[in-house]
Design a protein around this motif. Structure first.
Motif, PDB file in Angstrom:
ATOM      1  N   THR A 118      20.100   2.455  20.247  1.00 23.91           N
ATOM      2  CA  THR A 118      19.778   2.541  18.438  1.00 23.91           C
ATOM      3  C   THR A 118      20.246   1.552  18.163  1.00 23.91           C
ATOM      4  O   THR A 118      20.513   1.977  16.915  1.00 23.91           O
ATOM      5  CB  THR A 118      21.677   4.124  18.655  1.00 23.91           C
ATOM      6  N   GLY A 119      20.864   0.880  19.051  1.00 23.53           N
ATOM      7  CA  GLY A 119      20.748  -0.650  18.087  1.00 23.53           C
ATOM      8  C   GLY A 119      19.972  -1.071  17.463  1.00 23.53           C
ATOM      9  O   GLY A 119      19.946  -1.881  17.136  1.00 23.53           O
ATOM     10  N   VAL A 120      18.527  -0.924  18.643  1.00 13.85           N
ATOM     11  CA  VAL A 120      17.179  -1.346  18.208  1.00 13.85           C
ATOM     12  C   VAL A 120      16.810  -0.578  16.692  1.00 13.85           C
ATOM     13  O   VAL A 120      16.114  -1.430  16.107  1.00 13.85           O
ATOM     14  CB  VAL A 120      16.520  -1.648  19.201  1.00 13.85           C
ATOM     15  N   THR A 121      16.859   0.455  17.397  1.00 15.44           N
ATOM     16  CA  THR A 121      16.618   1.502  15.752  1.00 15.44           C
ATOM     17  C   THR A 121      16.998   0.558  14.913  1.00 15.44           C
ATOM     18  O   THR A 121      16.501   0.500  13.954  1.00 15.44           O
ATOM     19  CB  THR A 121      16.649   2.903  16.214  1.00 15.44           C
ATOM     20  N   SER A 122      18.095   0.337  14.659  1.00 12.60           N
ATOM     21  CA  SER A 122      19.160   0.354  13.828  1.00 12.60           C
ATOM     22  C   SER A 122      18.582  -1.206  12.885  1.00 12.60           C
ATOM     23  O   SER A 122      18.673  -1.259  12.003  1.00 12.60           O
ATOM     24  CB  SER A 122      20.285   0.538  14.317  1.00 12.60           C
ATOM     25  N   TRP A 123      18.369  -2.011  13.880  1.00 13.81           N
ATOM     26  CA  TRP A 123      18.345  -2.849  13.494  1.00 13.81           C
ATOM     27  C   TRP A 123      16.674  -3.329  12.624  1.00 13.81           C
ATOM     28  O   TRP A 123      16.298  -3.728  11.524  1.00 13.81           O
ATOM     29  CB  TRP A 123      17.631  -4.029  14.860  1.00 13.81           C
ATOM     30  N   PHE A 124      15.699  -2.435  13.313  1.00 11.61           N
ATOM     31  CA  PHE A 124      14.975  -2.077  12.859  1.00 11.61           C
ATOM     32  C   PHE A 124      14.747  -1.193  11.148  1.00 11.61           C
ATOM     33  O   PHE A 124      14.073  -1.815  10.560  1.00 11.61           O
ATOM     34  CB  PHE A 124      13.690  -1.079  13.284  1.00 11.61           C
ATOM     35  N   ALA A 125      15.706  -0.261  11.169  1.00  7.64           N
ATOM     36  CA  ALA A 125      16.059  -0.045  10.007  1.00  7.64           C
ATOM     37  C   ALA A 125      16.020  -0.879   9.146  1.00  7.64           C
ATOM     38  O   ALA A 125      16.171  -0.361   7.462  1.00  7.64           O
ATOM     39  CB  ALA A 125      16.564   1.537  10.533  1.00  7.64           C
ATOM     40  N   ALA A 126      17.259  -1.572   9.456  1.00  2.00           N
ATOM     41  CA  ALA A 126      17.558  -2.457   7.956  1.00  2.00           C
ATOM     42  C   ALA A 126      16.381  -3.081   7.837  1.00  2.00           C
ATOM     43  O   ALA A 126      16.555  -3.791   6.472  1.00  2.00           O
ATOM     44  CB  ALA A 126      18.481  -3.196   8.766  1.00  2.00           C
ATOM     45  N   LYS A 127      15.391  -3.642   8.431  1.00  2.00           N
ATOM     46  CA  LYS A 127      14.203  -4.184   7.950  1.00  2.00           C
ATOM     47  C   LYS A 127      12.453  -3.655   7.126  1.00  2.00           C
ATOM     48  O   LYS A 127      12.216  -3.838   6.744  1.00  2.00           O
ATOM     49  CB  LYS A 127      13.963  -5.181   9.115  1.00  2.00           C
ATOM     50  N   PHE A 154       3.124  -0.971  10.871  1.00  2.00           N
ATOM     51  CA  PHE A 154       3.731   0.715  11.694  1.00  2.00           C
ATOM     52  C   PHE A 154       4.484  -0.385  12.818  1.00  2.00           C
ATOM     53  O   PHE A 154       4.325  -1.200  13.389  1.00  2.00           O
ATOM     54  CB  PHE A 154       2.653   1.300  11.867  1.00  2.00           C
ATOM     55  N   VAL A 155       5.963   0.509  12.376  1.00  2.00           N
ATOM     56  CA  VAL A 155       6.606   0.418  13.977  1.00  2.00           C
ATOM     57  C   VAL A 155       6.721   2.116  14.598  1.00  2.00           C
ATOM     58  O   VAL A 155       7.057   2.857  14.262  1.00  2.00           O
ATOM     59  CB  VAL A 155       8.599  -0.209  14.143  1.00  2.00           C
ATOM     60  N   ASP A 156       5.842   2.376  16.242  1.00  2.00           N
ATOM     61  CA  ASP A 156       5.450   3.110  16.405  1.00  2.00           C
ATOM     62  C   ASP A 156       6.766   3.170  17.810  1.00  2.00           C
ATOM     63  O   ASP A 156       7.057   2.061  18.287  1.00  2.00           O
ATOM     64  CB  ASP A 156       4.230   2.584  17.386  1.00  2.00           C
ATOM     65  N   THR A 157       7.632   3.652  17.597  1.00  2.00           N
ATOM     66  CA  THR A 157       8.674   3.913  19.048  1.00  2.00           C
ATOM     67  C   THR A 157       8.536   5.008  20.009  1.00  2.00           C
ATOM     68  O   THR A 157       8.117   5.564  19.551  1.00  2.00           O
ATOM     69  CB  THR A 157      10.497   4.246  17.652  1.00  2.00           C
ATOM     70  N   THR A 191       4.231   7.009  25.208  1.00  2.00           N
ATOM     71  CA  THR A 191       4.805   5.369  23.818  1.00  2.00           C
ATOM     72  C   THR A 191       6.092   5.311  24.578  1.00  2.00           C
ATOM     73  O   THR A 191       7.235   6.288  24.677  1.00  2.00           O
ATOM     74  CB  THR A 191       4.555   5.485  23.010  1.00  2.00           C
ATOM     75  N   ASP A 192       6.403   4.068  25.216  1.00  2.00           N
ATOM     76  CA  ASP A 192       7.028   4.230  26.376  1.00  2.00           C
ATOM     77  C   ASP A 192       8.107   2.591  25.988  1.00  2.00           C
ATOM     78  O   ASP A 192       8.983   1.822  26.435  1.00  2.00           O
ATOM     79  CB  ASP A 192       7.621   3.670  28.259  1.00  2.00           C
ATOM     80  N   LYS A 193       7.423   1.871  24.539  1.00  2.00           N
ATOM     81  CA  LYS A 193       8.005   1.099  23.842  1.00  2.00           C
ATOM     82  C   LYS A 193       7.953   0.739  22.425  1.00  2.00           C
ATOM     83  O   LYS A 193       7.453   2.303  21.953  1.00  2.00           O
ATOM     84  CB  LYS A 193       6.694  -0.419  24.762  1.00  2.00           C
ATOM     85  N   PHE A 194       8.873  -0.128  21.608  1.00  2.00           N
ATOM     86  CA  PHE A 194       8.872  -0.306  20.500  1.00  2.00           C
ATOM     87  C   PHE A 194       7.399  -0.986  20.414  1.00  2.00           C
ATOM     88  O   PHE A 194       7.280  -2.356  20.669  1.00  2.00           O
ATOM     89  CB  PHE A 194       9.448  -0.602  20.268  1.00  2.00           C
ATOM     90  N   VAL A 195       6.640  -0.487  19.795  1.00  2.00           N
ATOM     91  CA  VAL A 195       5.539  -1.040  19.459  1.00  2.00           C
ATOM     92  C   VAL A 195       5.082  -1.423  18.018  1.00  2.00           C
ATOM     93  O   VAL A 195       4.959  -0.356  17.239  1.00  2.00           O
ATOM     94  CB  VAL A 195       4.033  -0.180  19.773  1.00  2.00           C
ATOM     95  N   VAL A 196       4.778  -2.863  17.595  1.00  2.00           N
ATOM     96  CA  VAL A 196       4.596  -2.852  16.422  1.00  2.00           C
ATOM     97  C   VAL A 196       3.084  -3.144  16.152  1.00  2.00           C
ATOM     98  O   VAL A 196       2.392  -3.839  16.127  1.00  2.00           O
ATOM     99  CB  VAL A 196       5.243  -4.557  15.903  1.00  2.00           C
ATOM    100  N   VAL A 197       2.364  -2.297  14.729  1.00  2.00           N
ATOM    101  CA  VAL A 197       1.219  -2.761  15.365  1.00  2.00           C
ATOM    102  C   VAL A 197       1.206  -2.767  13.491  1.00  2.00           C
ATOM    103  O   VAL A 197       1.356  -2.949  12.856  1.00  2.00           O
ATOM    104  CB  VAL A 197       0.527  -0.761  14.572  1.00  2.00           C
ATOM    105  N   MET A 198       0.091  -4.082  13.298  1.00  2.00           N
ATOM    106  CA  MET A 198       0.637  -5.043  12.187  1.00  2.00           C
ATOM    107  C   MET A 198      -1.291  -5.770  12.734  1.00  2.00           C
ATOM    108  O   MET A 198      -1.746  -5.592  13.228  1.00  2.00           O
ATOM    109  CB  MET A 198       1.521  -6.400  12.290  1.00  2.00           C
TER     110      MET A 198
END
Length: 511
Positions: free
Chosen positions: A277-286, A256-259, A199-206
């Motif tokens: 790290t910035g992206v994961t921090s953004w998702f963590a807040a959500k 789900f957010v696969d990273t 998995t080389d992308k941030f994948v939002v599974v919805m």
């Protein structure tokens, strides 16, 4: 009023009856039956208040303070049961209501006070109230002091309406994608599983009407999705971001957010073209829950993973640790691995408390079929049940989580306003502005302490000094706004009066 006998499914005639009743009960005609509406309409059933309280508790399972059409039907079926002399419990719910509750139950997934007060007249739910409070009282403060440039992007309606999210983090090949697949009992579009970093992308599974993958650039500009803030990370990131949609009962309640797998080498980490790290921090807040997955054979916490875990500070209540693939080691090795993991986490998290670690093996086979001993099987099943209980409560606690995150954001915005206005106040009126600005940046920790003493603020609410310095270096302090006490007071009023009043207005009407 005679209610239709509890049906397991609605016929066309029954549906017409429910639609008629719903239109009568919905006094505002906004597609929602509020607690005030329910008090009037449900009273025609002649049931005692304790039973009607139970009806509301089961029907308003998400604690939103209103019933939509489906939830209204559930309430009617429950009233029908109560009128028939049955006690309203989980065991006596009609099958349609049980299915609705089980859809948000992991046992089903796995198979087993203010001078200017806000008017609540036009507000139909807690979420609607938060939207109005944000636009009227919090966003003006954020705009004035550029909160979006320093801390978090501005909120949109889609941020309030979004389904609860669960993010999975871990080094490569720790089973993040497989874990999602295990919950869904099927693969999702674009899923890749293998021993190498797949998995080389941030994948939002919805949830979606059909199976498809949507590119990140497209997702980020869609107004009905809460991902517009990701545009701040640039095209390099958006090319490594996508949305995977599919129709699924679980995805109707949780996203789900696969990273991508966290890399171990500094050279590999530096090759990322975006701020991981910035992206994961953004998702963590959500997110509502953050799962850190570990493999028994990959317990070393790399520099990148250490940075990622550090970026989660402030969201400790959301973090759960999962020791996955635990069936690959024997009991003696598992004891050693468990101790080593706790030791490693203690060094990274830098807290005296011991974090809860769930042990299991989340793959295509359930624990009962995995090639493990009876003792291991019993341990895995109990650990899995504990993790399930956390997942099960996510949809039910989503509204409470929204309120909690909103209050945290308001506190952060207040602190930010104090910091920006203080830096503005410390700037000279005429000469030596550049030197004064650099001095303030270099001594930012001392300035933070001055603000804490002046306004009696908790040190723990202040941002990271190093990160704040980095952002400050690209701004002109002379253009910052002075402190506006009325704006601060508006936010204080919101926290002290409006939010408690909002919660009071949308609690169970029969309490």
């Amino acid at each position: 009023m005679d209610y239709v006998t509890s049906p397991t499914s609605c016929t066309r005639d029954q549906l017409k009856t429910y639609q008629l009743w719903f239109s009568i009960a919905d006094s505002d005609g906004d597609g929602r039956v509020t607690g005030k509406d329910a008090l009037k309409f449900f009273a025609m059933s002649n049931l005692p208040r304790p039973e009607l309280k139970q009806v509301w508790t089961f029907a308003d399972s998400k604690r939103q303070g209103f019933l939509d059409f489906e939830e209204f039907i559930s309430a009617m079926q429950l009233i029908s049961l109560a009128q028939g002399g049955l006690e309203i419990t989980q065991d006596t719910l009609p099958r349609t209501v049980q299915e609705k509750h089980q859809a948000s139950s992991p046992s089903h997934w796995f198979g087993f006070k203010s001078s200017k007060k806000m008017s609540l007249n036009s507000v139909t739910s807690i979420i609607d109230g938060l939207k109005k409070l944000y636009l009227e009282k919090l966003k003006p403060l954020e705009v004035t002091y550029r909160f979006n440039d320093f801390v978090l992007p501005f909120l949109t309606n889609s941020d309030f309406d979004a389904k609860p999210m669960v993010m999975l983090l871990g080094q490569y090949s720790t089973g993040k994608t497989t874990f999602i697949k295990h919950l869904l009992k099927t693969s999702y579009p674009g899923a890749h599983i293998g021993p190498e970093p797949t998995t080389d992308k941030f994948v939002v599974v919805m949830s979606g009407p059909d199976e498809r993958s949507i590119p990140g650039n497209t997702v980020a500009v869609q107004a009905d999705m809460p991902y517009s803030g990701l545009t701040s990370f640039g095209t390099a990131f958006l090319s490594k971001f996508e949305c995977s949609q599919m129709p699924h009962s679980l995805l109707d309640h949780i996203t789900f957010v696969d990273t991508p797998g966290v890399l171990s080498g500094e050279k590999q980490r530096s090759q990322r073209s975006y701020d991981f790290t910035g992206v994961t921090s953004w998702f963590a807040a959500k997110c509502d829950l953050i799962l850190l997955l570990f493999d028994p054979h990959k317990l070393d916490i790399s520099d990148e993973f250490r940075g990622v875990i550090g970026s989660l500070r402030g969201h400790d209540d959301k973090i759960r640790v999962v020791l996955n693939k635990a069936n690959q080691v024997d009991h003696q090795q598992l004891m050693r691995v468990y101790g080593a993991l706790l030791w490693s986490l203690g060094k990274v998290l830098n807290t005296p408390e011991v974090m809860r670690v769930y042990i299991g093996s989340f793959n295509e086979k359930p624990a009962s079929e995995a090639a493990i001993s009876p003792l291991g099987k019993e341990l895995f099943e109990k650990e899995q049940e504990d993790l399930i209980s956390d997942l099960k409560d996510i949809p039910k606690k989503a509204c409470a989580r929204r309120i909690n995150e909103f209050v945290k954001r308001a506190r952060a915005a207040k602190i930010h306003a104090y910091i920006i206005s203080h830096l503005k106040k410390e700037m000279p009126a005429m000469m030596g502005k550049a030197k004064a600005q650099q001095r303030l940046i270099n001594n930012l920790q001392d300035e933070f302490e001055k603000i804490q003493m002046e306004f009696r603020l908790p040190a723990g609410d202040f941002p990271n000094v190093d990160q704040f310095k980095e952002i400050l270096s690209s701004h002109n302090f002379d253009k910052f706004e002075k402190l506006k006490p009325k704006m601060i007071q508006a936010v204080d009023d919101m926290l002290g009066y409006d939010i408690p009043e909002l919660l009071k207005s949308f609690r169970n009407p029969y309490d």
